[in-house]
Design a protein around this motif. Structure first.
Motif, short mmCIF file in Angstrom:
data_model
loop_
_atom_site.label_atom_id
_atom_site.label_comp_id
_atom_site.label_asym_id
_atom_site.label_seq_id
_atom_site.Cartn_x
_atom_site.Cartn_y
_atom_site.Cartn_z
N ARG A 31 85.02 -44.48 -56.23
CA ARG A 31 85.34 -42.91 -56.79
C ARG A 31 84.86 -42.52 -55.46
O ARG A 31 84.96 -41.89 -54.25
N ARG A 32 82.99 -43.09 -55.18
CA ARG A 32 82.85 -42.74 -54.11
C ARG A 32 83.24 -43.03 -52.78
O ARG A 32 83.40 -42.39 -51.37
N LEU A 33 83.33 -44.62 -52.24
CA LEU A 33 84.35 -44.98 -51.12
C LEU A 33 85.68 -44.02 -50.97
O LEU A 33 85.54 -43.83 -49.52
N LEU A 34 86.40 -44.09 -51.82
CA LEU A 34 87.51 -42.88 -51.41
C LEU A 34 86.82 -41.29 -51.40
O LEU A 34 87.21 -40.65 -50.19
N ALA A 35 85.80 -40.76 -51.72
CA ALA A 35 85.30 -39.69 -51.28
C ALA A 35 84.38 -39.54 -49.66
O ALA A 35 84.89 -39.12 -48.44
N THR A 36 83.73 -41.28 -49.27
CA THR A 36 83.84 -41.32 -47.94
C THR A 36 85.15 -41.01 -46.86
O THR A 36 84.97 -41.08 -46.02
N VAL A 37 85.84 -41.80 -47.92
CA VAL A 37 87.05 -42.46 -46.38
C VAL A 37 87.64 -41.12 -46.56
O VAL A 37 87.70 -40.97 -45.04
N ALA A 38 87.59 -39.93 -47.15
CA ALA A 38 88.39 -38.72 -47.33
C ALA A 38 87.83 -37.69 -45.81
O ALA A 38 88.42 -37.04 -45.88
N ASP A 48 90.23 -33.25 -58.97
CA ASP A 48 91.38 -34.16 -60.49
C ASP A 48 91.91 -35.84 -59.10
O ASP A 48 91.95 -36.43 -59.84
N GLU A 49 92.38 -35.01 -58.07
CA GLU A 49 93.11 -36.67 -57.34
C GLU A 49 92.12 -37.27 -57.23
O GLU A 49 92.96 -38.33 -57.23
N LEU A 50 91.27 -37.20 -57.41
CA LEU A 50 90.40 -38.32 -56.48
C LEU A 50 90.07 -38.74 -57.70
O LEU A 50 90.00 -39.85 -57.01
N GLU A 51 89.66 -38.24 -58.48
CA GLU A 51 89.86 -39.25 -60.25
C GLU A 51 91.02 -40.35 -60.45
O GLU A 51 90.74 -41.15 -60.65
N ASP A 52 92.12 -39.26 -60.24
CA ASP A 52 93.58 -39.97 -60.78
C ASP A 52 93.29 -40.97 -59.35
O ASP A 52 93.88 -42.92 -60.01
N LEU A 53 93.30 -41.64 -58.09
CA LEU A 53 93.42 -41.92 -56.79
C LEU A 53 92.42 -43.23 -57.47
O LEU A 53 92.76 -44.67 -57.30
N ALA A 54 91.14 -43.21 -57.83
CA ALA A 54 90.00 -43.71 -57.86
C ALA A 54 90.39 -44.51 -59.50
O ALA A 54 90.37 -46.11 -58.97
N GLN A 55 91.25 -44.17 -60.20
CA GLN A 55 91.88 -45.36 -61.88
C GLN A 55 93.19 -46.00 -60.38
O GLN A 55 92.51 -47.37 -61.47
N GLU A 56 93.87 -45.16 -59.91
CA GLU A 56 95.03 -46.63 -59.67
C GLU A 56 94.35 -47.17 -58.79
O GLU A 56 94.86 -48.34 -58.84
N THR A 57 93.36 -47.20 -57.82
CA THR A 57 93.07 -47.85 -56.77
C THR A 57 92.07 -48.65 -57.42
O THR A 57 91.48 -50.33 -57.38
N MET A 58 91.31 -49.05 -59.05
CA MET A 58 90.47 -49.72 -59.49
C MET A 58 91.36 -50.84 -60.24
O MET A 58 91.41 -51.66 -60.00
N THR A 59 91.91 -50.52 -60.40
CA THR A 59 93.54 -51.12 -61.47
C THR A 59 94.05 -51.70 -60.37
O THR A 59 94.24 -52.95 -60.55
N ARG A 60 94.76 -51.38 -59.04
CA ARG A 60 95.32 -52.07 -58.31
C ARG A 60 94.33 -53.39 -57.96
O ARG A 60 94.83 -54.67 -57.33
N ALA A 61 93.15 -52.55 -57.32
CA ALA A 61 91.83 -54.13 -57.08
C ALA A 61 91.80 -55.27 -58.07
O ALA A 61 92.08 -56.30 -57.53
N TRP A 62 91.80 -54.88 -59.19
CA TRP A 62 91.55 -55.72 -60.41
C TRP A 62 92.90 -57.04 -60.68
O TRP A 62 92.55 -57.88 -60.31
N LEU A 78 86.78 -54.02 -50.91
CA LEU A 78 87.56 -52.47 -51.75
C LEU A 78 87.35 -51.47 -50.73
O LEU A 78 88.10 -50.63 -51.41
N TYR A 79 86.54 -51.40 -49.92
CA TYR A 79 86.63 -50.00 -48.91
C TYR A 79 88.00 -50.36 -48.17
O TYR A 79 88.58 -48.94 -48.49
N ARG A 80 88.60 -51.25 -47.62
CA ARG A 80 89.38 -51.60 -47.73
C ARG A 80 91.46 -51.61 -48.50
O ARG A 80 91.95 -50.10 -48.23
N PHE A 81 91.35 -51.24 -49.26
CA PHE A 81 91.74 -50.79 -50.41
C PHE A 81 92.01 -49.22 -50.82
O PHE A 81 92.74 -49.03 -51.21
N CYS A 82 90.61 -49.21 -50.41
CA CYS A 82 90.53 -47.84 -51.01
C CYS A 82 90.69 -46.41 -49.83
O CYS A 82 91.71 -45.90 -49.82
N TYR A 83 90.55 -47.08 -48.96
CA TYR A 83 90.98 -46.82 -46.91
C TYR A 83 92.91 -46.67 -47.67
O TYR A 83 93.47 -46.08 -47.14
#
Length: 186
Positions: A31-38, A48-62, A78-83
């Motif tokens: 979540r912090r990485l996504l906020a940094t990239v954004a 709300d979008e950030l929370e949803d996106l963080a969950q989706e990103t963690m799932t895809r990374a896993w 993980l930063y690359r995934f977030c980007y």
């Protein structure tokens, strides 16, 4: 550190409970990485979008953990995934039809994503650079990554990252020089 991260990922993939918990805790930085990239890209993403996106990103990374090779730290990987996930999110948001509503002439302010604190107006200056140059300068100075790590995050070679960095610095120097000249003329 990357070899330790690789061992952790392999242990988690092997099903070791303690390793899976530790890895899950490490992935909470998403979540912090996504906020940094954004914020670095100056795009608006509400909480709300950030929370949803963080969950989706963690799932895809896993799901892609088996692809982690340990060439960089887990957070850099993980930063690359977030980007990439943020870019996909922004593309899909642009494709969605805009709702039509009749509110007359009443202007409504748009929500603004929280910006990272910036010392000496770096964020303001980075807006004048090409997106890749701005991202490289930000990753180098704010995130304090090495050129190899910057290249890994952006999916380019270290030399390409270095070239973008020095091009961006040249433009920043020119901008700052212009600002000084204007200030002296005032």
């Amino acid at each position: 550190m990357a070899s330790t991260d690789l061992a952790l990922v392999r242990a988690a993939l092997a099903g070791r409970r303690g390793a899976r918990r530790k890895l899950a805790r490490r992935l909470l930085c998403t979540r912090r990485l996504l906020a940094t990239v954004a914020a670095g890209m100056h795009c608006r993403v509400d909480q709300d979008e950030l929370e949803d996106l963080a969950q989706e990103t963690m799932t895809r990374a896993w799901e892609k953990l088996a692809a982690f090779e340990g060439r960089a730290s887990l957070e850099t990987w993980l930063y690359r995934f977030c980007y990439l996930e943020l870019m996909n999110f922004l593309r899909s948001r642009r494709r969605q039809p805009k709702p039509v509503a009749d509110f007359g002439d009443v202007p409504f302010p748009e929500p603004v994503a929280p910006a990272l604190p910036s010392s000496s107006g770096l964020d303001h200056l980075l807006r004048h650079l090409a997106p890749r140059e701005a991202e490289v300068v930000r990753l180098r100075h704010v995130e304090q990554l090495e050129f190899r790590e910057v290249g890994d995050v952006l999916g380019v070679s270290a030399s390409t990252a270095k070239t973008s960095y020095y091009r961006g610095l040249g433009k920043l120097r020119a901008l700052m020089g212009e600002a000084i000249v204007k200030e002296r003329a005032s």
